[in-house]
Design an enzyme around this catalytic site. Structure first.
Site, short mmCIF file in Angstrom:
data_model
loop_
_atom_site.label_atom_id
_atom_site.label_comp_id
_atom_site.label_asym_id
_atom_site.label_seq_id
_atom_site.Cartn_x
_atom_site.Cartn_y
_atom_site.Cartn_z
N LYS A 286 7.02 -21.43 -13.59
CA LYS A 286 5.94 -21.17 -14.41
C LYS A 286 7.02 -20.04 -14.84
O LYS A 286 7.20 -19.10 -14.25
CB LYS A 286 4.95 -20.75 -14.59
N LYS B 201 0.21 -1.31 -9.12
CA LYS B 201 -1.52 -1.80 -8.92
C LYS B 201 -2.11 -1.08 -7.74
O LYS B 201 -1.93 -1.73 -6.76
CB LYS B 201 -2.19 -3.31 -9.56
N GLY C 128 -5.51 -11.57 -3.69
CA GLY C 128 -5.52 -12.87 -4.79
C GLY C 128 -3.87 -12.56 -5.75
O GLY C 128 -4.92 -11.98 -6.51
#
Length: 321
Positions: free
Chosen positions: A67, A226, A292
């Protein structure tokens, strides 16, 4: 080569189909029948964009590809989605490219599918209140995918800007669940399952706010720096992830890991629970947490579903290579 454009991928791949595909590929990863390759992620120095690609090979499903895409913050002003991605699939026997698949919608459903699979295998069976932190584009996908896993009776939501709750509120309305905007203390005190899906760089959910027995799926942290939850909360939970190596570097686990509060050996791939190699939740009061991070095999799994459905329905575009 088959071409499955964005609009067709959106019509073909349901959230249910994506969830089954992600569960299958997580299991293949746990059996070492599928592996992700190193992620490339770079700032372009142009248009404030971040570009990269994720790739991998699912030997069990014979899916090879990548991707490619990233984040273009100025796209919203152009009427485009800020996150842009495209999947390229290759024949694992010859290396020839055989499919080009729009990846924007598929990224959203595969991300929601991962948290849904974690709820399926880790949340308490009697979970009745769903909590959501974040109200962006992904929140609606997350809410609907989660709601299919347990008999939730209501949804509680908190967002940094309380005026921007229309996306999850509409998703809850679509599936007939009562929706309530609350503060974080109330959300943590009542929710049996909590999904975090923000782009924050500071903890929004603290350890003292979460009740025993909660399942948390942290879905927004996919970059170094993050952060969505308190490292002490991560350290206190039984932690699962899609890929351990990635979780400790750029996932929600990175902060607890860097602080020495969490060892890599204490993080379990969710696929091991799916295959029965790990028991998952072992106590009703146990706090479980799924980190995740998002792996390339997720994208390839849903892209493969899109191609198979498009071919079966005769809906693909084709070009000679």
């Amino acid at each position: 080569m088959y071409i499955v454009p964005e609009s067709l991928a959106r019509d073909l791949v349901s959230q249910e189909a994506a969830t089954e595909a992600i569960e299958t590929v997580f299991a293949a990863m746990a059996r070492e029948e599928a592996r992700n390759f190193p992620v490339v992620r770079e700032t372009l120095g142009h248009a404030d964009a971040v570009y990269g690609f994720k790739s991998g090979f699912d030997r069990a499903g014979k899916v090879l590809g990548l991707k490619s895409g990233g984040y273009w913050p100025g796209n919203a002003d152009r009427g485009l989605t800020n996150h842009q991605s495209t999947n390229v699939l290759f024949d694992p026997d010859t290396g020839r490219p055989y499919a080009l698949v729009g990846g924007n919608h598929l990224t959203a459903v595969r991300t929601a599918a991962a948290s849904a699979v974690s709820i399926r295998h880790l949340a308490r069976p009697d979970a009745r209140v769903l909590g959501l932190i974040g109200a962006g584009h992904q929140s609606g996908f997350q809410l609907k995918a989660a709601a299919a896993q347990r008999r939730f009776e209501k949804v509680l939501c908190w967002n940094i800007d309380p005026d921007l709750l229309s996306t999850p509120a509409k998703a809850a309305e679509d599936i007939g669940l009562p929706f309530e905007a609350v503060d974080r203390d109330m959300l943590g005190a009542e929710a049996d399952v909590i999904l975090t899906i923000t782009s924050c760089f500071e903890p929004l959910l603290m350890k003292h706010q979460v009740k025993p027995g909660t399942h948390i799926a942290c879905m927004g942290t996919d970059t170094i720096g993050k952060q969505e939850v308190d490292p002490a909360l991560v350290a206190a939970a039984t932690v699962f992830t899609d890929e351990v190596a990635q979780a400790t570097v750029l996932g929600e686990c990175q902060h607890a890991f860097a602080a020495g509060l969490l060892a890599a050996e204490a993080i379990t791939p969710l696929g091991r629970v799916i295959t029965g190699a790990h028991p998952g939740r072992t106590d009703i009061d146990e706090i479980t947490l799924f980190d995740g991070t998002g792996v390339g095999l997720q994208d390839l799994a849903v892209a493969d579903v899109a191609v198979r459905l498009a071919v079966a329905q005769g809906a693909t575009l084709t070009v000679d290579m």
